[in-house]
Design a protein around this motif. Structure first.
Motif, PDB file in Angstrom:
ATOM      1  N   SER A 183       0.812  -1.217   0.000  1.00  0.00           N
ATOM      2  CA  SER A 183       0.000   0.000   0.000  1.00  0.00           C
ATOM      3  C   SER A 183       0.844   1.264   0.000  1.00  0.00           C
ATOM      4  CB  SER A 183      -0.922   0.010   1.228  1.00  0.00           C
ATOM      5  OG  SER A 183      -1.796  -1.094   1.202  1.00  0.00           O
ATOM      6  N   ILE A 184       2.167   1.115   0.031  1.00  0.00           N
ATOM      7  CA  ILE A 184       3.051   2.284   0.059  1.00  0.00           C
ATOM      8  C   ILE A 184       3.425   2.614  -1.380  1.00  0.00           C
ATOM      9  CG2 ILE A 184       5.148   3.276   1.045  1.00  0.00           C
ATOM     10  CD1 ILE A 184       5.046   1.072   3.180  1.00  0.00           C
ATOM     11  N   ARG A 185       2.644   3.458  -2.011  1.00  0.00           N
ATOM     12  CA  ARG A 185       2.787   3.674  -3.449  1.00  0.00           C
ATOM     13  C   ARG A 185       3.994   4.533  -3.820  1.00  0.00           C
ATOM     14  NH1 ARG A 185      -3.286   5.467  -4.751  1.00  0.00           N
ATOM     15  NH2 ARG A 185      -3.037   6.361  -2.671  1.00  0.00           N
ATOM     16  N   LYS A 186       4.561   5.236  -2.842  1.00  0.00           N
ATOM     17  CA  LYS A 186       5.683   6.111  -3.155  1.00  0.00           C
ATOM     18  C   LYS A 186       6.998   5.344  -3.332  1.00  0.00           C
ATOM     19  CE  LYS A 186       5.549   8.647   0.586  1.00  0.00           C
ATOM     20  NZ  LYS A 186       5.925   9.661   1.607  1.00  0.00           N
ATOM     21  N   MET A 187       6.987   4.029  -3.084  1.00  0.00           N
ATOM     22  CA  MET A 187       8.234   3.284  -3.163  1.00  0.00           C
ATOM     23  C   MET A 187       8.017   1.915  -3.799  1.00  0.00           C
ATOM     24  SD  MET A 187       8.613   2.154   0.835  1.00  0.00           S
ATOM     25  CE  MET A 187      10.071   1.198   0.514  1.00  0.00           C
ATOM     26  N   LYS A 188       9.065   1.414  -4.403  1.00  0.00           N
ATOM     27  CA  LYS A 188       9.090   0.054  -4.926  1.00  0.00           C
ATOM     28  C   LYS A 188       9.982  -0.773  -4.006  1.00  0.00           C
ATOM     29  CE  LYS A 188       6.717   1.162  -8.618  1.00  0.00           C
ATOM     30  NZ  LYS A 188       5.330   0.698  -8.787  1.00  0.00           N
ATOM     31  N   ILE A 189       9.492  -1.910  -3.576  1.00  0.00           N
ATOM     32  CA  ILE A 189      10.239  -2.690  -2.603  1.00  0.00           C
ATOM     33  C   ILE A 189      10.068  -4.173  -2.907  1.00  0.00           C
ATOM     34  CG2 ILE A 189       8.292  -2.606  -0.985  1.00  0.00           C
ATOM     35  CD1 ILE A 189      10.355  -2.616   1.282  1.00  0.00           C
ATOM     36  N   ASP A 190      11.170  -4.913  -2.826  1.00  0.00           N
ATOM     37  CA  ASP A 190      11.180  -6.333  -3.166  1.00  0.00           C
ATOM     38  C   ASP A 190      10.817  -7.163  -1.938  1.00  0.00           C
ATOM     39  OD1 ASP A 190      11.491  -8.684  -4.517  1.00  0.00           O
ATOM     40  OD2 ASP A 190      13.677  -8.763  -4.260  1.00  0.00           O
ATOM     41  N   LEU A 191       9.559  -7.031  -1.512  1.00  0.00           N
ATOM     42  CA  LEU A 191       9.037  -7.789  -0.385  1.00  0.00           C
ATOM     43  C   LEU A 191       7.601  -8.169  -0.697  1.00  0.00           C
ATOM     44  CD1 LEU A 191      10.299  -5.699   2.685  1.00  0.00           C
ATOM     45  CD2 LEU A 191      11.008  -8.026   2.117  1.00  0.00           C
ATOM     46  N   MET A 399      16.130  -6.095  16.111  1.00  0.00           N
ATOM     47  CA  MET A 399      15.361  -6.633  14.993  1.00  0.00           C
ATOM     48  C   MET A 399      16.148  -6.507  13.684  1.00  0.00           C
ATOM     49  SD  MET A 399      11.673  -4.937  16.003  1.00  0.00           S
ATOM     50  CE  MET A 399      10.874  -5.351  14.425  1.00  0.00           C
ATOM     51  N   THR A 400      16.836  -5.383  13.508  1.00  0.00           N
ATOM     52  CA  THR A 400      17.607  -5.144  12.288  1.00  0.00           C
ATOM     53  C   THR A 400      18.785  -6.110  12.196  1.00  0.00           C
ATOM     54  OG1 THR A 400      16.990  -2.803  12.358  1.00  0.00           O
ATOM     55  CG2 THR A 400      18.867  -3.405  10.976  1.00  0.00           C
ATOM     56  N   GLU A 401      19.489  -6.306  13.302  1.00  0.00           N
ATOM     57  CA  GLU A 401      20.608  -7.247  13.289  1.00  0.00           C
ATOM     58  C   GLU A 401      20.134  -8.674  13.025  1.00  0.00           C
ATOM     59  OE1 GLU A 401      24.264  -5.441  15.725  1.00  0.00           O
ATOM     60  OE2 GLU A 401      22.846  -6.565  16.968  1.00  0.00           O
ATOM     61  N   GLU A 402      18.981  -9.038  13.558  1.00  0.00           N
ATOM     62  CA  GLU A 402      18.454 -10.376  13.318  1.00  0.00           C
ATOM     63  C   GLU A 402      18.078 -10.557  11.854  1.00  0.00           C
ATOM     64  OE1 GLU A 402      17.312 -14.258  13.778  1.00  0.00           O
ATOM     65  OE2 GLU A 402      18.517 -12.980  15.103  1.00  0.00           O
ATOM     66  N   ARG A 403      17.477  -9.532  11.253  1.00  0.00           N
ATOM     67  CA  ARG A 403      17.160  -9.616   9.817  1.00  0.00           C
ATOM     68  C   ARG A 403      18.432  -9.820   9.000  1.00  0.00           C
ATOM     69  NH1 ARG A 403      15.198  -5.839   6.610  1.00  0.00           N
ATOM     70  NH2 ARG A 403      15.233  -4.004   7.942  1.00  0.00           N
ATOM     71  N   ALA A 404      19.471  -9.075   9.362  1.00  0.00           N
ATOM     72  CA  ALA A 404      20.732  -9.202   8.625  1.00  0.00           C
ATOM     73  C   ALA A 404      21.314 -10.611   8.779  1.00  0.00           C
ATOM     74  CB  ALA A 404      21.720  -8.149   9.120  1.00  0.00           C
ATOM     75  N   ARG A 405      21.227 -11.161   9.993  1.00  0.00           N
ATOM     76  CA  ARG A 405      21.744 -12.529  10.208  1.00  0.00           C
ATOM     77  C   ARG A 405      20.994 -13.543   9.363  1.00  0.00           C
ATOM     78  NH1 ARG A 405      22.726 -10.718  15.653  1.00  0.00           N
ATOM     79  NH2 ARG A 405      20.574 -11.170  16.265  1.00  0.00           N
ATOM     80  N   GLN A 406      19.703 -13.270   9.114  1.00  0.00           N
ATOM     81  CA  GLN A 406      18.896 -14.180   8.307  1.00  0.00           C
ATOM     82  C   GLN A 406      19.053 -13.926   6.810  1.00  0.00           C
ATOM     83  OE1 GLN A 406      14.874 -13.793   9.733  1.00  0.00           O
ATOM     84  NE2 GLN A 406      15.338 -14.656  11.745  1.00  0.00           N
ATOM     85  N   GLY A 407      19.853 -12.915   6.452  1.00  0.00           N
ATOM     86  CA  GLY A 407      20.105 -12.612   5.047  1.00  0.00           C
ATOM     87  C   GLY A 407      19.101 -11.683   4.400  1.00  0.00           C
ATOM     88  N   ASN A 408      18.174 -11.118   5.184  1.00  0.00           N
ATOM     89  CA  ASN A 408      17.199 -10.162   4.644  1.00  0.00           C
ATOM     90  C   ASN A 408      17.789  -8.767   4.767  1.00  0.00           C
ATOM     91  OD1 ASN A 408      15.080  -8.534   3.934  1.00  0.00           O
ATOM     92  ND2 ASN A 408      13.679  -9.253   5.504  1.00  0.00           N
ATOM     93  N   MET A 409      18.433  -8.291   3.692  1.00  0.00           N
ATOM     94  CA  MET A 409      19.139  -7.021   3.721  1.00  0.00           C
ATOM     95  C   MET A 409      18.326  -5.880   3.134  1.00  0.00           C
ATOM     96  SD  MET A 409      21.904  -7.862   5.227  1.00  0.00           S
ATOM     97  CE  MET A 409      22.905  -6.411   4.982  1.00  0.00           C
ATOM     98  N   VAL A 410      17.030  -6.086   2.902  1.00  0.00           N
ATOM     99  CA  VAL A 410      16.186  -5.010   2.369  1.00  0.00           C
ATOM    100  C   VAL A 410      16.158  -3.852   3.363  1.00  0.00           C
ATOM    101  CG1 VAL A 410      13.862  -4.373   1.680  1.00  0.00           C
ATOM    102  CG2 VAL A 410      14.774  -6.602   1.039  1.00  0.00           C
ATOM    103  N   GLY A 411      16.565  -2.696   2.901  1.00  0.00           N
ATOM    104  CA  GLY A 411      16.545  -1.507   3.746  1.00  0.00           C
ATOM    105  C   GLY A 411      17.696  -1.429   4.722  1.00  0.00           C
ATOM    106  N   ILE A 412      18.710  -2.277   4.577  1.00  0.00           N
ATOM    107  CA  ILE A 412      19.881  -2.263   5.472  1.00  0.00           C
ATOM    108  C   ILE A 412      21.103  -1.967   4.631  1.00  0.00           C
ATOM    109  CG2 ILE A 412      21.279  -3.562   7.117  1.00  0.00           C
ATOM    110  CD1 ILE A 412      18.834  -5.304   7.669  1.00  0.00           C
ATOM    111  N   ARG A 413      21.885  -0.958   5.057  1.00  0.00           N
ATOM    112  CA  ARG A 413      23.041  -0.577   4.258  1.00  0.00           C
ATOM    113  C   ARG A 413      24.365  -0.885   4.952  1.00  0.00           C
ATOM    114  NH1 ARG A 413      23.952   5.702   2.880  1.00  0.00           N
ATOM    115  NH2 ARG A 413      23.820   5.714   5.156  1.00  0.00           N
ATOM    116  N   GLN A 414      24.463  -0.591   6.238  1.00  0.00           N
ATOM    117  CA  GLN A 414      25.759  -0.581   6.896  1.00  0.00           C
ATOM    118  C   GLN A 414      25.994  -1.798   7.782  1.00  0.00           C
ATOM    119  OE1 GLN A 414      28.284   1.558   6.522  1.00  0.00           O
ATOM    120  NE2 GLN A 414      27.211   2.799   5.004  1.00  0.00           N
ATOM    121  N   GLN A 415      25.696  -2.982   7.320  1.00  0.00           N
ATOM    122  CA  GLN A 415      25.992  -4.179   8.099  1.00  0.00           C
ATOM    123  C   GLN A 415      27.361  -4.725   7.717  1.00  0.00           C
ATOM    124  OE1 GLN A 415      24.248  -5.561  10.561  1.00  0.00           O
ATOM    125  NE2 GLN A 415      22.727  -3.941  10.492  1.00  0.00           N
ATOM    126  N   LYS A 416      28.272  -4.721   8.678  1.00  0.00           N
ATOM    127  CA  LYS A 416      29.639  -5.188   8.405  1.00  0.00           C
ATOM    128  C   LYS A 416      30.043  -6.229   9.434  1.00  0.00           C
ATOM    129  CE  LYS A 416      31.144  -0.791   6.376  1.00  0.00           C
ATOM    130  NZ  LYS A 416      32.104   0.319   6.498  1.00  0.00           N
TER     131      LYS A 416
END
Length: 416
Positions: A183-191, A399-416
């Motif tokens: 429903s967020i028409r201002k953006m395209k997102i691969d989810l 929550m963000t670190e857990e997403r990164a651990r699971q490989g879901n990097m949508v919307g995450i830039r600086q995970q090192k």
């Protein structure tokens, strides 16, 4: 309305240790937080750093140097051990309108809360903070930049699964809720389109064009004399920063027309923002002697009993209008999303300290949403928000670190 890249509510299983920081209008709060899952005791240690007054109208380098120095002081006092390979994770509550391409990114759209710091608007505040930390070789990694409304919603949902909205009824006025990404028409997102994402409404800026809400001459004066005329119009009618100023403008006008306080020296009354929401609460609820003492202490004035009754009614009217306007933002979300019940996690001095706000807010909610007049209880109620700027920032970082651990990097830039 701004996307936040906070995907979904917490599970309640989030745990770990996080550095958090909250940049407000007058102070910086830094916390070290240990999350122990939903039914465990969250541990919090904090320091508050008051803004030097010059920072509020300074430049970007002055602001971020002050913040980085405060972070350095905080971690140094506690001997928090981060390294280049394993830096301390940071959740940054940046409670100003920001456009986010990633969860650890945020371009400031405009300052609010009376700040006018040059060189930050239109720039990535997260990037500027990183540069300031890098200059000091701080072993800290920014994981998430969040708004206080999003933080209030997530922190509250961490312990209360019935949370539906996070709201701020305090110095400012704003809310956050969950929207399906489809429903967020201002953006395209691969989810998948039914994936929930927290939306920061920023409805303090509603009706900046002044086409909807009626304004008094006092509202117009407050807007024109503010650091940002024509901006945050809804907020200037309803938020705690302005309620006392509305009252002061009215009382000063009556004084200058020789209606009240005749023959008294009203020099203190001419000082902008001399009164706050706490003063209005006292006018509505405190015994007469106490209110007289506050007038004498704050304004050097001695109103008669009749003048105090007038002031009581003015305070009441201003607070009622503020509460009913605050209802509009939440009820609009509920109507749009078809929400019938749940908890609105509210933070801020107006929500939690004004003695009649919740009652007036609930009455107006019932009118807007057509609740039965003979109802035994309200289906949507205000709860006191958990610490959104501290605990909320830590939970979102987890929550963000857990997403990164699971490989879901949508919307995450600086995970090192």
């Amino acid at each position: 309305m701004n996307v936040t890249w906070t995907l979904g509510f917490p599970t309640g299983n989030e745990k770990g240790q996080y550095l958090t920081m909250d940049l407000g209008g007058t102070k910086l709060r830094v916390c070290w937080i240990k999350l122990n899952q939903r039914h465990g005791q969250t541990e919090l240690d904090q320091d508050v750093y008051q803004f030097p007054s010059a920072v509020k109208t300074s430049d970007a380098d002055t602001l971020w140097s002050f913040i980085a120095d405060s972070l350095q002081d905080f971690v140094g006092k506690r001997s928090l051990q981060g390294t280049a390979e394993n830096p301390l994770p940071l959740g940054f509550t940046f409670s100003y309108p920001a456009s986010q391409d990633y969860i650890d990114h945020g371009v400031l759209q405009t300052w609010t809360k009376g700040l006018a710091i040059k060189g930050v608007e239109g720039e990535d505040a997260a990037g500027q903070l990183r540069d300031a930390m890098a200059k000091r070789n701080l072993p800290i990694r920014l994981v998430a930049l969040i708004n206080d409304t999003t933080g209030a919603m997530i922190a509250s949902a961490y312990n209360d699964p019935d949370t539906i909205v996070g709201a701020i009824f305090g110095t400012g006025c704003n809310a956050a809720y969950m929207e399906n990404v489809g429903s967020i028409r201002k953006m395209k997102i691969d989810l998948p389109p039914d994936t929930p994402m927290a939306i920061n409404c920023e409805y303090g800026a509603f009706d900046n064009a002044h086409r909807v809400l009626p304004r008094t001459k006092y509202d117009v004066a407050i807007d024109e004399e503010s650091p940002k005329p024509g901006e945050q119009s809804f907020e200037k009618l309803s938020a705690g920063l302005y309620l006392g100023e509305i009252f002061r403008q009215i009382l000063l006008d009556l004084y200058e027309r020789q209606v009240v306080l005749k023959g008294q020296d009203a020099t203190s009354l001419k000082q902008p923002y001399a009164l706050d929401t706490g003063f209005l609460s006292a006018l509505e609820n405190d015994p007469l002697p106490g209110v007289k003492a506050q007038f004498a202490e704050l304004l050097k004035l001695k109103p008669t009993d009749e003048e105090l009754w007038l002031c009581h009614r003015l305070a009441e009217i201003i607070a009622i209008r503020g509460a009913r306007l605050c209802t509009c933002g939440i009820s609009a979300i509920c109507r749009m999303k078809g929400i019938k019940s749940g908890h609105v996690a509210a933070d801020g001095s107006v929500a939690n300290k004004h003695p009649t706000f919740k009652q007036r807010w609930a009455q107006a909610m019932g009118e807007v949403l057509d609740w039965p007049q003979d109802r035994k209880e309200d289906p949507i109620t205000i709860t006191s928000a958990e610490d959104g700027s501290g605990i909320g920032a830590a939970v979102i970082a987890a929550m963000t670190e857990e997403r990164a651990r699971q490989g879901n990097m949508v919307g995450i830039r600086q995970q090192k």
